[in-house]
Design an enzyme around this catalytic site. Structure first.
Site, PDB file in Angstrom:
ATOM      1  N   LYS A 168       1.745   2.261  -4.990  1.00 55.79           N
ATOM      2  CA  LYS A 168       2.303   1.704  -6.231  1.00 55.79           C
ATOM      3  C   LYS A 168       1.376   1.989  -7.414  1.00 55.79           C
ATOM      4  O   LYS A 168       1.834   2.369  -8.494  1.00 55.79           O
ATOM      5  CB  LYS A 168       2.500   0.175  -6.097  1.00 55.79           C
ATOM      6  CG  LYS A 168       3.483  -0.223  -4.998  1.00 55.79           C
ATOM      7  CD  LYS A 168       3.590  -1.731  -4.870  1.00 55.79           C
ATOM      8  CE  LYS A 168       2.324  -2.387  -4.376  1.00 55.79           C
ATOM      9  NZ  LYS A 168       1.962  -2.062  -2.966  1.00 55.79           N
ATOM     10  N   GLN A 205       1.884  -6.034  -3.261  1.00 51.04           N
ATOM     11  CA  GLN A 205       2.346  -6.147  -1.878  1.00 51.04           C
ATOM     12  C   GLN A 205       3.647  -5.331  -1.709  1.00 51.04           C
ATOM     13  O   GLN A 205       3.880  -4.412  -2.467  1.00 51.04           O
ATOM     14  CB  GLN A 205       2.530  -7.611  -1.442  1.00 51.04           C
ATOM     15  CG  GLN A 205       1.215  -8.378  -1.317  1.00 51.04           C
ATOM     16  CD  GLN A 205       0.649  -8.866  -2.641  1.00 51.04           C
ATOM     17  OE1 GLN A 205       1.336  -9.496  -3.434  1.00 51.04           O
ATOM     18  NE2 GLN A 205      -0.616  -8.575  -2.904  1.00 51.04           N
ATOM     19  N   GLY A 245      -4.629  -4.334  -3.732  1.00 54.58           N
ATOM     20  CA  GLY A 245      -5.622  -3.297  -4.004  1.00 54.58           C
ATOM     21  C   GLY A 245      -4.860  -2.031  -4.355  1.00 54.58           C
ATOM     22  O   GLY A 245      -4.212  -1.446  -3.496  1.00 54.58           O
ATOM     23  N   HIS A 246      -4.867  -1.658  -5.621  1.00 51.39           N
ATOM     24  CA  HIS A 246      -4.097  -0.503  -6.091  1.00 51.39           C
ATOM     25  C   HIS A 246      -5.066   0.605  -6.493  1.00 51.39           C
ATOM     26  O   HIS A 246      -5.874   0.424  -7.396  1.00 51.39           O
ATOM     27  CB  HIS A 246      -3.202  -0.903  -7.273  1.00 51.39           C
ATOM     28  CG  HIS A 246      -2.181  -1.949  -6.913  1.00 51.39           C
ATOM     29  ND1 HIS A 246      -1.352  -2.527  -7.825  1.00 51.39           N
ATOM     30  CD2 HIS A 246      -1.866  -2.502  -5.720  1.00 51.39           C
ATOM     31  CE1 HIS A 246      -0.560  -3.398  -7.202  1.00 51.39           C
ATOM     32  NE2 HIS A 246      -0.864  -3.404  -5.935  1.00 51.39           N
ATOM     33  N   ASP A 262       0.812  -1.226   0.000  1.00 55.92           N
ATOM     34  CA  ASP A 262       0.000   0.000   0.000  1.00 55.92           C
ATOM     35  C   ASP A 262       0.844   1.275   0.000  1.00 55.92           C
ATOM     36  O   ASP A 262       0.446   2.305   0.539  1.00 55.92           O
ATOM     37  CB  ASP A 262      -0.958   0.023   1.209  1.00 55.92           C
ATOM     38  CG  ASP A 262      -1.875  -1.179   1.209  1.00 55.92           C
ATOM     39  OD1 ASP A 262      -2.249  -1.635   0.118  1.00 55.92           O
ATOM     40  OD2 ASP A 262      -2.223  -1.651   2.307  1.00 55.92           O
TER      41      ASP A 262
HETATM   42  P1  GDP Z   1      -0.842   0.378  -3.504  1.00 53.48           P
HETATM   43  O1  GDP Z   1      -1.451  -0.907  -3.057  1.00 53.48           O
HETATM   44  O2  GDP Z   1       0.616   0.430  -3.256  1.00 53.48           O
HETATM   45  O3  GDP Z   1      -1.205   0.731  -4.914  1.00 53.48           O
HETATM   46  O4  GDP Z   1      -1.476   1.508  -2.578  1.00 53.48           O
HETATM   47  P2  GDP Z   1      -3.028   1.651  -2.172  1.00 53.48           P
HETATM   48  O5  GDP Z   1      -3.789   2.159  -3.324  1.00 53.48           O
HETATM   49  O6  GDP Z   1      -3.513   0.417  -1.507  1.00 53.48           O
HETATM   50  O7  GDP Z   1      -2.911   2.725  -1.011  1.00 53.48           O
HETATM   51  C1  GDP Z   1      -2.343   3.967  -1.233  1.00 53.48           C
HETATM   52  C2  GDP Z   1      -3.397   5.033  -0.901  1.00 53.48           C
HETATM   53  O8  GDP Z   1      -2.774   6.294  -0.895  1.00 53.48           O
HETATM   54  C3  GDP Z   1      -4.503   5.137  -1.934  1.00 53.48           C
HETATM   55  O9  GDP Z   1      -5.685   5.523  -1.296  1.00 53.48           O
HETATM   56  C4  GDP Z   1      -4.009   6.234  -2.876  1.00 53.48           C
HETATM   57  O10 GDP Z   1      -5.068   6.902  -3.542  1.00 53.48           O
HETATM   58  C5  GDP Z   1      -3.346   7.141  -1.882  1.00 53.48           C
HETATM   59  N1  GDP Z   1      -2.245   7.957  -2.359  1.00 53.48           N
HETATM   60  C6  GDP Z   1      -1.204   7.620  -3.157  1.00 53.48           C
HETATM   61  N2  GDP Z   1      -0.316   8.624  -3.212  1.00 53.48           N
HETATM   62  C7  GDP Z   1      -0.811   9.605  -2.417  1.00 53.48           C
HETATM   63  C8  GDP Z   1      -0.339  10.880  -2.014  1.00 53.48           C
HETATM   64  O11 GDP Z   1       0.741  11.310  -2.376  1.00 53.48           O
HETATM   65  N3  GDP Z   1      -1.138  11.599  -1.163  1.00 53.48           N
HETATM   66  C9  GDP Z   1      -2.351  11.157  -0.727  1.00 53.48           C
HETATM   67  N4  GDP Z   1      -3.062  11.921   0.057  1.00 53.48           N
HETATM   68  N5  GDP Z   1      -2.802   9.943  -1.081  1.00 53.48           N
HETATM   69  C10 GDP Z   1      -2.038   9.191  -1.891  1.00 53.48           C
HETATM   70  P1  IMO Z   2      -0.970  -4.148  -2.281  1.00 51.73           P
HETATM   71  O1  IMO Z   2      -0.551  -4.703  -3.609  1.00 51.73           O
HETATM   72  C1  IMO Z   2      -0.946  -4.575   2.029  1.00 51.73           C
HETATM   73  C2  IMO Z   2      -1.027  -8.626   3.643  1.00 51.73           C
HETATM   74  C3  IMO Z   2      -2.255  -9.061   4.413  1.00 51.73           C
HETATM   75  C4  IMO Z   2      -1.614  -9.985   5.415  1.00 51.73           C
HETATM   76  C5  IMO Z   2      -0.539 -10.676   4.582  1.00 51.73           C
HETATM   77  C6  IMO Z   2      -0.949 -12.018   4.006  1.00 51.73           C
HETATM   78  O2  IMO Z   2      -2.255  -3.419  -2.315  1.00 51.73           O
HETATM   79  O3  IMO Z   2       0.143  -3.397  -1.647  1.00 51.73           O
HETATM   80  P2  IMO Z   2      -2.514 -12.712   1.990  1.00 51.73           P
HETATM   81  O4  IMO Z   2      -3.976 -12.453   1.752  1.00 51.73           O
HETATM   82  O5  IMO Z   2      -1.617 -12.205   0.930  1.00 51.73           O
HETATM   83  O6  IMO Z   2      -2.235 -14.143   2.319  1.00 51.73           O
HETATM   84  O7  IMO Z   2      -2.186 -11.898   3.333  1.00 51.73           O
HETATM   85  O8  IMO Z   2      -0.239  -9.799   3.513  1.00 51.73           O
HETATM   86  N1  IMO Z   2      -1.280  -8.126   2.272  1.00 51.73           N
HETATM   87  C7  IMO Z   2      -1.202  -6.839   1.938  1.00 51.73           C
HETATM   88  N2  IMO Z   2      -0.979  -5.743   2.689  1.00 51.73           N
HETATM   89  N3  IMO Z   2      -1.105  -4.451   0.698  1.00 51.73           N
HETATM   90  C8  IMO Z   2      -1.291  -5.536  -0.070  1.00 51.73           C
HETATM   91  O9  IMO Z   2      -1.287  -5.482  -1.414  1.00 51.73           O
HETATM   92  C9  IMO Z   2      -1.396  -6.791   0.543  1.00 51.73           C
HETATM   93  N4  IMO Z   2      -1.614  -8.051   0.086  1.00 51.73           N
HETATM   94  C10 IMO Z   2      -1.520  -8.848   1.155  1.00 51.73           C
HETATM   95  O10 IMO Z   2      -2.894  -7.966   5.035  1.00 51.73           O
HETATM   96  O11 IMO Z   2      -0.970  -9.240   6.408  1.00 51.73           O
HETATM   97 MG    MG Z   3      -2.931  -1.567  -1.757  1.00 55.39          MG
END
Ligand code: GDP
Ligand code: IMO
Ligand code: MG
Length: 423
Positions: A16, A224, A40-41, A13
């Site tokens: 990415k 991840q 979840g991106h 998270d």
């Molecule tokens: P990922 O799994 O690495 O793609 O990240 P996620 O989407 O799960 O979580 C990142 C969160 O931060 C999301 O809600 C994005 O919309 C948000 N986000 C990414 N870059 C920024 C930033 O620079 N500022 C803010 N406020 N939100 C951001």
């Molecule tokens: P993105 O791509 C954050 C975490 C779960 C748990 C561990 C194992 O959005 O960054 P799993 O379901 O993979 O067997 O869970 O990994 N986890 C993540 N945490 N971002 C993710 O993906 C994750 N995918 C799995 O919360 O701790």
């Molecule tokens: Mg994510």
């Protein structure tokens, strides 16, 4: 842009998806090579929010080719649903812009059920998985009893193989005290998904090598993060794939010497969902970020645990992945703070550590050693150049990169595509 592997350098998270979407403008192809719909991106384009789970974030840019590689574990019903969800959001998804590897393994309902059963059985020692069946699906792959996309494309073969797998897994589920699953329902659901997915399924290795020959530029979208890596992460509190840079090679069939660059994405602080040690965890920082409506999981909606930036771990991520360049996201999350901490070392008993210990019990006993930097107390969300950032914010970003041993090339000050600063 060269062939670039983008990895999360923390616990997932990191933002990415947002950075992939930004970089896709200059790439030709975006490839997912590991993980499944545990990812979840989030990408926000012109105020519209898209959450990608299995489909590469590059899908949002017209004219770009996306590939789900052999190393991904695919829930066919979930990916078919994701495709129709994107179409409802007016995103074109056809075989012209999405290909799926015929060697990718399938996530089946018994994997999800076993994931839940094993978590329940662990009680307070649970991993905190996303319950998407990821661990059991990769387990079957390693045990050589998995079913793959190519099996799903052959209905007669699939029917037979699925029946055999159901026999074993239903017995296992019953032994664990869970309800057995309905074979006929699964068969019907999966064959319906197979029909929807058929146009996309192909040998993606050949496709990628032809693209390399014609000098197409490829972006590898990590899922991840480094410390969720099955080998290098905080085992057993990890996911079941190689989330580090090497996973991009094995999970796509593109060899290491064709890779030009590794970009590590980090948040300006640290978050983690699920259980496991987290040395810099700080509840007050979490309360502040949650109070701003941020840091809730994109896949499960769980509140993410939050903490200070941990340069011990990002430095280690640097060597594990070979990170050349670093993107720092969510700088704006720290806008209101008077002063900000960065962990530079861990203290384990009387020892000062500059790399995290491999053993999770030792890591849990590590105490962070911090330096403190002054905050900037100004909104950064409208900054579009590095020089437009407050002086203290620039100093903070430079310190993160210096301590992590990478070159700072991108800073992100908001979720929107335009809220991105290139250095
Ligand atoms: P990922 O799994 O690495 O793609 O990240 P996620 O989407 O799960 O979580 C990142 C969160 O931060 C999301 O809600 C994005 O919309 C948000 N986000 C990414 N870059 C920024 C930033 O620079 N500022 C803010 N406020 N939100 C951001
Ligand atoms: P993105 O791509 C954050 C975490 C779960 C748990 C561990 C194992 O959005 O960054 P799993 O379901 O993979 O067997 O869970 O990994 N986890 C993540 N945490 N971002 C993710 O993906 C994750 N995918 C799995 O919360 O701790
Ligand atoms: Mg994510």
């Amino acid at each position: 842009m060269a062939n670039t592997i983008l990895v999360g350098a923390q616990w997932g998270d990191e933002g990415k998806g947002k950075i992939i979407d930004f970089l896709t403008e200059k790439a030709d192809i975006v490839v997912r090579s590991q993980g499944g719909n545990n990812a979840g991106h989030t990408v926000i384009v012109n105020g519209v929010k898209y959450v990608l789970h299995l489909i590469p974030s590059g899908i949002l840019r017209p004219g770009k080719q996306c590939v789900i590689g052999n190393g991904v574990v695919i829930d066919p019903v979930a990916v078919a649903g994701e495709i129709s969800g994107l179409r409802k959001q007016k995103i074109k998804v056809t075989k012209e812009n999405l290909l799926i590897s015929d060697c990718a393994h399938l996530v089946l309902p018994y994997h999800r059920s076993l994931d839940v059963q094993r978590e329940t059985g662990k009680g307070k020692n649970k991993i905190g998985t996303t319950k998407r069946g990821i661990g059991p699906a990769y387990g079957d792959k390693a045990a050589r009893v998995g079913l793959r996309m190519s099996d799903l494309m052959q209905p007669e073969l699939f029917r037979e193989k699925l029946a055999a797998r159901f026999e074993e897994n239903n017995a296992l589920l019953e032994a664990l005290g869970a309800e057995p699953l309905d074979y006929h329902q699964t068969l019907a659901d999966y064959l319906a998904a197979a029909k929807a997915l058929r146009p996309f399924v192909t040998n993606t290795v050949v496709f990628l090598h032809e693209a390399l020959e014609s000098r197409k530029e490829i972006l590898f979208e990590g899922a991840q993060g480094t410390f969720l890596d099955i080998d290098h992460g905080t085992y057993p509190f990890v996911t079941s794939s190689n989330t580090t840079a090497g996973g991009a090679c094995t999970g796509s069939g593109v060899p290491p010497h064709r890779m030009d660059k590794v970009l590590g994405v980090v948040k300006a602080y640290t978050t983690r969902v699920g259980e496991g040690p987290f040395p810099t965890e700080n509840d007050a920082l979490g309360d502040m970020l949650h109070g701003m409506g941020r840091e809730f999981g994109a896949t499960t909606g769980r509140a993410r645990r939050c903490g200070w930036f941990d340069a011990v771990s990002t430095r280690y991520a640097g060597i594990l992945n070979g990170i050349d360049e670093m993107a720092v996201t969510n700088l704006d999350g720290l806008d209101s703070l008077d002063s900000i901490r960065i962990c530079t070392h861990y203290k384990l008993g009387s020892k000062l550590l500059s790399h995290p210990p491999g053993d999770v019990l030792q890591l849990a006993r590590c105490k962070p050693v911090y330096i403190e930097m002054p905050g900037w107390k100004t909104s950064t969300e409208n900054a579009r150049t590095f020089s437009a950032l407050p002086k203290n914010a620039r100093a903070y970003l430079k310190k993160l990169a210096e301590l992590s041993g990478a070159k700072l090339t991108i800073a992100s000050v908001g979720p929107g595509r335009e809220q991105t600063i290139v250095l």
